[in-house]
Design an enzyme around this catalytic site. Sequence first.
Site, PDB file in Angstrom:
ATOM      1  CE  LYS A  70      -3.887   1.771   2.818  1.00 46.33           C
ATOM      2  NZ  LYS A  70      -4.680   1.456   4.044  1.00 46.33           N
ATOM      3  CB  SER A 106      -7.995   2.892   3.162  1.00 45.29           C
ATOM      4  OG  SER A 106      -7.121   2.358   4.147  1.00 45.29           O
ATOM      5  CB  SER A 116      -8.054  -0.007   5.947  1.00 50.01           C
ATOM      6  OG  SER A 116      -8.917   1.096   6.092  1.00 50.01           O
TER       7      SER A 116
END
Length: 550
Positions: free
Chosen positions: A111, A186, A210
């Site tokens: 990420k 996310s 997330s």
Amino acid sequence: MLKFAQTVAYWTSVPVAALLCLADAALAASFNLQEATVDSIQAGLSSGAVTCTEITQLYLNRIDAYDDQGPALNAIITTNPNALSLAAELDAAYAAAGPVGDLHCVPVVLKDNYDTVDMPTTAGALALEGFFTGEDAFQVARLRQAGALILAKANLSEFAFSFTSTSSLGGTTVNPYDTIRNAGGSSGGTGAAIAANFGVLGFGTDTGGSIRVPSSFNSLVGVRPTIGLSSRSGIVPLALTQDVGGPMTRTVKDAALALNATVGFDPDDPATAGSIGQIPADYTAFLDANGLQGAKIGVVRELFGLDSNPESAKTTAVINEAIAALVALGADVEEVTIPNLAEILSFPSLSSFEFKRDLNNYLAARPTPPSGVRTLEDIIESGLFLEDFAGAYISRNNRPAPETDPDYLQIITERPALTQSALLTALTGLDALIYPSVASPPNILGQGLASGAGNRLSPFSGFPAITVPAGFTAEGLPVGLEFLGRAYDEPTLLKLTYAFEQGTGFRQPPASTPRLAGETIPEPSASFALLVVAAGGWLILYQKTPRLPS
């Protein structure tokens, strides 16, 4: 004499061809890129079927074919420009002394809120475009030490704010199982990337769901570790009281191997002092295909979606079948309630209180980004952010310091103890609690999502939770089942989820990103040609050699 030579050639070529075909088959079986795992990467390297350079190129090919083209998943913000040179270095190291570590040449997708020395760290925001922090996050450094190859940085919800992965720098990531749907957030870029096999190991962050939401939406295993098990040092923060970073993988064993490489004490993250004495030598030692036999598991029905919501009803149907599978695999499953659950769920997430403080501290400790921003206020003034989040940024920037906010002080004083006590009571006599990771399947982008509230229990308590693929709806949409346990009891959760995974085999790759040419190595080669020659020789001999009387 000619007939004798033909006979010798025939009887020599047939067994040689057969042996070579078997050898080729063994090599091909040892490495197939589709749904590749850490073990299959290592097997392919050790057999000589494939090199790290070849593996890396194949993954770059997939990103090129499917991220901006094909289904256009829009999962990747940056690929490592040094990927092939790093792969060549790993090949040289392997030739000289064997694997660098247990993750030798395993491609990793991070990420884009993990610091990396060789790629920008942007959190998806235009304000941080081209921002080189000059160092690796603690977990990234550990991955490199284990021999992993950091291949790419993935899109996310900007600054990890929501359950849809949209950012001003990266746009919107779509779900590879249905590209009109949400990949989750996310960490949705990581989720879509690992589901589509842009890498073997993915890493996301989880403040309120997330890791687990996008893992559920992409038929992945997602681990939210105990707070303190893995360092957050070098990760762009959202709310450090709740933040964790952890693996997102296609198998439970790969998640266990990823934990092996990344957990442990880091003086730059004081919370990790709690991990001392809590970490086993090898998380894979707890993986047992029969691990559900005699296990005691509690189902929390209050965390299921409403039956009146047709989308939640689809998820509930899949989860009920998963519960039946748990029972068939030997688990003792009972319905339980969590004391004071309504009160626990009435508390808010701490991101609205802590984001400004934690982000400003993160930026102050690093070089100035090219945009010149040094604080959240600078980001707001720059206008280089996702317009939809403007209100959220401004409201957070206007908050007082959390240490002076009575509402914040009440939450951090009351919430952890209440949540931990309630969960430990519910867990009495049980190995884990289970509930849907998300209360409904991946939503159509732009439409509402019934996420449910189960995602809050792990961050509110600090206890670990693992989501594992639980099957698919009738429309082919992934559903995840979440297992929650006691602090630092990842070994038990890994045992249970591994047994469930092995006993059900629910994970299936998305049809939108099929195998590309050359992804099974080696392709049919000299042995196939020799077998054809042998067959031709046999036909010649069969036709020209006199038949002996019976």
